[in-house]
Scaffold this motif. Structure first.
Motif, PDB file in Angstrom:
ATOM      1  N   THR A 118       0.847  -1.196   0.000  1.00  0.00           N
ATOM      2  CA  THR A 118       0.000   0.000   0.000  1.00  0.00           C
ATOM      3  C   THR A 118       0.883   1.247   0.000  1.00  0.00           C
ATOM      4  OG1 THR A 118      -0.070   0.145   2.423  1.00  0.00           O
ATOM      5  CG2 THR A 118      -1.760  -1.210   1.347  1.00  0.00           C
ATOM      6  N   ILE A 119       0.278   2.385  -0.313  1.00  0.00           N
ATOM      7  CA  ILE A 119       1.024   3.641  -0.257  1.00  0.00           C
ATOM      8  C   ILE A 119       1.540   3.887   1.155  1.00  0.00           C
ATOM      9  CG2 ILE A 119       0.784   6.151  -0.352  1.00  0.00           C
ATOM     10  CD1 ILE A 119       1.188   5.017  -3.053  1.00  0.00           C
ATOM     11  N   ALA A 120       0.719   3.581   2.164  1.00  0.00           N
ATOM     12  CA  ALA A 120       1.152   3.773   3.557  1.00  0.00           C
ATOM     13  C   ALA A 120       2.391   2.942   3.864  1.00  0.00           C
ATOM     14  CB  ALA A 120       0.014   3.410   4.510  1.00  0.00           C
ATOM     15  N   LEU A 121       2.427   1.705   3.387  1.00  0.00           N
ATOM     16  CA  LEU A 121       3.580   0.841   3.624  1.00  0.00           C
ATOM     17  C   LEU A 121       4.814   1.388   2.910  1.00  0.00           C
ATOM     18  CD1 LEU A 121       4.580  -1.739   4.964  1.00  0.00           C
ATOM     19  CD2 LEU A 121       3.931  -2.995   2.892  1.00  0.00           C
ATOM     20  N   LEU A 122       4.634   1.913   1.714  1.00  0.00           N
ATOM     21  CA  LEU A 122       5.741   2.518   0.976  1.00  0.00           C
ATOM     22  C   LEU A 122       6.316   3.708   1.737  1.00  0.00           C
ATOM     23  CD1 LEU A 122       4.677   0.719  -1.358  1.00  0.00           C
ATOM     24  CD2 LEU A 122       5.078   2.638  -2.892  1.00  0.00           C
ATOM     25  N   LEU A 123       5.441   4.519   2.327  1.00  0.00           N
ATOM     26  CA  LEU A 123       5.893   5.681   3.089  1.00  0.00           C
ATOM     27  C   LEU A 123       6.713   5.250   4.311  1.00  0.00           C
ATOM     28  CD1 LEU A 123       2.628   7.840   3.000  1.00  0.00           C
ATOM     29  CD2 LEU A 123       4.706   8.214   1.678  1.00  0.00           C
ATOM     30  N   VAL A 124       6.221   4.237   5.020  1.00  0.00           N
ATOM     31  CA  VAL A 124       6.929   3.743   6.205  1.00  0.00           C
ATOM     32  C   VAL A 124       8.283   3.157   5.816  1.00  0.00           C
ATOM     33  CG1 VAL A 124       6.885   2.019   8.050  1.00  0.00           C
ATOM     34  CG2 VAL A 124       4.830   3.341   7.531  1.00  0.00           C
ATOM     35  N   LEU A 125       8.309   2.370   4.730  1.00  0.00           N
ATOM     36  CA  LEU A 125       9.568   1.761   4.286  1.00  0.00           C
ATOM     37  C   LEU A 125      10.597   2.831   3.927  1.00  0.00           C
ATOM     38  CD1 LEU A 125      11.046  -0.929   3.365  1.00  0.00           C
ATOM     39  CD2 LEU A 125      10.322  -0.264   1.064  1.00  0.00           C
ATOM     40  N   ALA A 126      10.177   3.834   3.152  1.00  0.00           N
ATOM     41  CA  ALA A 126      11.098   4.894   2.742  1.00  0.00           C
ATOM     42  C   ALA A 126      11.672   5.608   3.961  1.00  0.00           C
ATOM     43  CB  ALA A 126      10.396   5.882   1.819  1.00  0.00           C
ATOM     44  N   PHE A 127      10.832   5.849   4.959  1.00  0.00           N
ATOM     45  CA  PHE A 127      11.279   6.545   6.169  1.00  0.00           C
ATOM     46  C   PHE A 127      12.283   5.699   6.950  1.00  0.00           C
ATOM     47  CE2 PHE A 127      11.031   7.816  10.593  1.00  0.00           C
ATOM     48  CZ  PHE A 127      11.058   9.200  10.518  1.00  0.00           C
ATOM     49  N   LEU A 128      11.991   4.421   7.142  1.00  0.00           N
ATOM     50  CA  LEU A 128      12.873   3.554   7.935  1.00  0.00           C
ATOM     51  C   LEU A 128      14.216   3.337   7.250  1.00  0.00           C
ATOM     52  CD1 LEU A 128      10.383   0.833   9.265  1.00  0.00           C
ATOM     53  CD2 LEU A 128      11.462   2.693  10.552  1.00  0.00           C
ATOM     54  N   LEU A 129      14.199   3.084   5.941  1.00  0.00           N
ATOM     55  CA  LEU A 129      15.455   2.838   5.234  1.00  0.00           C
ATOM     56  C   LEU A 129      16.386   4.046   5.317  1.00  0.00           C
ATOM     57  CD1 LEU A 129      14.322   0.906   2.025  1.00  0.00           C
ATOM     58  CD2 LEU A 129      15.523  -0.011   4.017  1.00  0.00           C
ATOM     59  N   THR A 130      15.828   5.232   5.160  1.00  0.00           N
ATOM     60  CA  THR A 130      16.661   6.427   5.204  1.00  0.00           C
ATOM     61  C   THR A 130      17.129   6.729   6.623  1.00  0.00           C
ATOM     62  OG1 THR A 130      15.432   7.314   3.330  1.00  0.00           O
ATOM     63  CG2 THR A 130      16.817   8.853   4.517  1.00  0.00           C
ATOM     64  N   THR A 131      16.329   6.394   7.624  1.00  0.00           N
ATOM     65  CA  THR A 131      16.751   6.566   9.007  1.00  0.00           C
ATOM     66  C   THR A 131      18.035   5.789   9.282  1.00  0.00           C
ATOM     67  OG1 THR A 131      14.484   6.936   9.788  1.00  0.00           O
ATOM     68  CG2 THR A 131      16.105   6.241  11.422  1.00  0.00           C
ATOM     69  N   PHE A 132      18.079   4.532   8.847  1.00  0.00           N
ATOM     70  CA  PHE A 132      19.292   3.738   9.011  1.00  0.00           C
ATOM     71  C   PHE A 132      20.424   4.238   8.111  1.00  0.00           C
ATOM     72  CE2 PHE A 132      16.181   0.609  10.640  1.00  0.00           C
ATOM     73  CZ  PHE A 132      16.785   0.331  11.851  1.00  0.00           C
ATOM     74  N   GLN A 133      20.059   4.797   6.975  1.00  0.00           N
ATOM     75  CA  GLN A 133      21.071   5.291   6.044  1.00  0.00           C
ATOM     76  C   GLN A 133      21.840   6.476   6.610  1.00  0.00           C
ATOM     77  OE1 GLN A 133      19.461   6.307   2.209  1.00  0.00           O
ATOM     78  NE2 GLN A 133      21.441   6.840   1.348  1.00  0.00           N
ATOM     79  N   THR A 134      21.214   7.256   7.510  1.00  0.00           N
ATOM     80  CA  THR A 134      21.919   8.401   8.094  1.00  0.00           C
ATOM     81  C   THR A 134      23.174   7.956   8.844  1.00  0.00           C
ATOM     82  OG1 THR A 134      20.591   8.346  10.135  1.00  0.00           O
ATOM     83  CG2 THR A 134      19.802   9.745   8.326  1.00  0.00           C
ATOM     84  N   LEU A 135      23.096   6.816   9.520  1.00  0.00           N
ATOM     85  CA  LEU A 135      24.277   6.293  10.201  1.00  0.00           C
ATOM     86  C   LEU A 135      25.228   5.639   9.214  1.00  0.00           C
ATOM     87  CD1 LEU A 135      25.981   5.508  12.622  1.00  0.00           C
ATOM     88  CD2 LEU A 135      24.449   3.558  13.009  1.00  0.00           C
TER      89      LEU A 135
END
Length: 413
Positions: A118-135
């Motif tokens: 779903t679009i909601a799942l896509l939004l959550v995935l994009a947020f989580l992946l980039t959160t880990f990417q900051t480190l």
């Protein structure tokens, strides 16, 4: 570290030495392989995600929101990721993050395979992946000078970024339509596997721990983050470059968020046209990676970035005004080559002008300031595309690049 904006304009002999490439032995080969394999998987996801979003909704703002959610964590956690990267074993942090991202992507691939995407799942995935990417990204920036000699940083950055473009654009983007035949989840499953392989390669690296000044009593992550921001702002070249990059990222956010609509909608070129545009960008970026260190030898790093920005502005104008697929492919190729010139010299400038013990914090401060405009640009791109036409985000990007070029020009004496 501080100095005039033109401090990077070193004598030709010194700059030429910095353009040397590192040996593959000593860990760089494994770091390069991990980066290239991870980018291959990331590019499969990056190309497939907007196509999946477009299949779930035709609302430009919702599609653009997926891209915006991929930028927001840099604003929330970017500085924290840099401070943590300066405190921990960077190699260990990188492989641990890759394993976590692999698990996240495997779960998402399973959800898509079961028709629960779903679009909601896509939004959550994009947020989580980039959160880990900051480190991960801040640790990677700080780790590279520990793997290769300092005089080979420009060549190392060029090889890393060029290899990533070959794998991500020349190999991954054309493969997406073939993988989608196997199922909508296939690109995401492959991305999960590449994270695991990358983690294993990084874990096999053996590097010396960087020299770090003793932490002051009562020192906190908050104080260390502030110290990184102050160090960046005191350096006029890095300060000016971060402002210029923030301006370009407003336009890049708008363009990336709506490019699939530009190609498949305004140009009516379909998914194959979208793949062709991305492939052209990546193939040309390889050439840009080869040119970037040599151009810096001839005219200096900041002037190289300035030239790249001027050419990119022209390419964006062509992309937004000529309603032909061939013109879009050509514009994306020119844009890709100059993007690599900009990125290689930008990354090298940050590494050269930062003390080793503060590189994670300075690079995170730079990234946070530079990326700050991207989520705003992504949402703005969705709004202008829905209001004035699917080609207008490219013209908006041309405008922000013009401002960036003007600000860079002020750095040149």
């Amino acid at each position: 570290m501080s100095g005039p904006a033109t401090a990077d304009e070193a004598p030709a002999e010194e700059t030429a030495a910095r353009a040397r490439v590192p040996a593959w032995r000593g860990g760089f080969g494994r770091l390069w392989s991990a980066a290239v394999i991870s980018r291959f998987g990331d590019s499969l996801r990056t190309a497939a995600l907007p196509l999946l979003a477009a299949s779930l909704t035709d609302d430009p703002l919702l599609i653009a929101s997926v891209t915006a959610c991929g930028y927001v964590p840099w604003l929330l956690f970017g500085l924290l990721g840099g401070a943590v990267a300066d405190r921990v074993d960077q190699r260990r942090a990188m492989w641990a993050v890759d394993l976590v991202r692999g698990v996240l992507m495997a779960g998402f691939a399973l959800a898509v395979a079961l028709d629960h995407g779903t679009i909601a799942l896509l939004l959550v995935l994009a947020f989580l992946l980039t959160t880990f990417q900051t480190l991960f990204d801040n640790a990677a920036t700080a780790l590279l000078p520990a793997v290769v000699p300092r005089e080979t940083l420009a060549g190392a950055n060029a090889r890393l970024m060029t290899g990533q473009q070959v794998a991500g654009g020349f190999l991954a983007a054309p493969l997406v339509p073939a993988l989608l035949i196997l199922g909508a989840s296939a690109p995401f499953a492959v991305n999960a596997a590449t994270y695991v392989v990358g983690a294993l390669l990084i874990a096999s690296l053996r590097t010396d721990s960087p020299d770090r000044a003793p932490k002051t009593a009562g020192g906190t992550l908050r104080a260390e983050m502030a110290e990184g921001m102050r160090a960046l702002w005191r350096d006029s070249a890095l300060r000016g470059l971060s402002v210029a990059t923030a301006l370009t990222n407003i336009g890049m956010g708008a363009l990336i968020a709506t490019l699939v609509l530009h190609i498949t909608g305004w140009l009516d070129a379909g998914n194959s046209g979208f793949a062709a545009a991305i492939t052209a960008f990546s193939i040309a970026a390889v050439a840009g990676g080869l040119v970037a260190p040599r151009l810096a030898v001839r005219i200096g790093r900041i002037r190289s970035i300035l030239v790249a920005g001027i050419v990119q502005t022209c390419a964006l104008v062509a992309l937004g005004t000529v309603r032909e697929l061939w013109a879009a492919v050509a514009a994306m190729a020119v844009f890709g080559a100059m993007s690599m010139v900009w990125n290689v010299n930008q990354a090298t400038l940050v590494q050269e002008r930062s003390p080793a013990e503060m590189l994670g914090r300075i690079s995170s401060a730079f990234r946070t300031l530079a990326i700050a405009g991207a989520p705003f640009g992504a949402l703005l791109g969705g709004l202008v595309a829905g209001t004035w036409g699917l080609n207008t985000p490219a013209l908006l990007a041309a405008g922000t690049f013009t401002l960036a070029v003007a600000s860079l020009g002020a750095l040149i004496n």
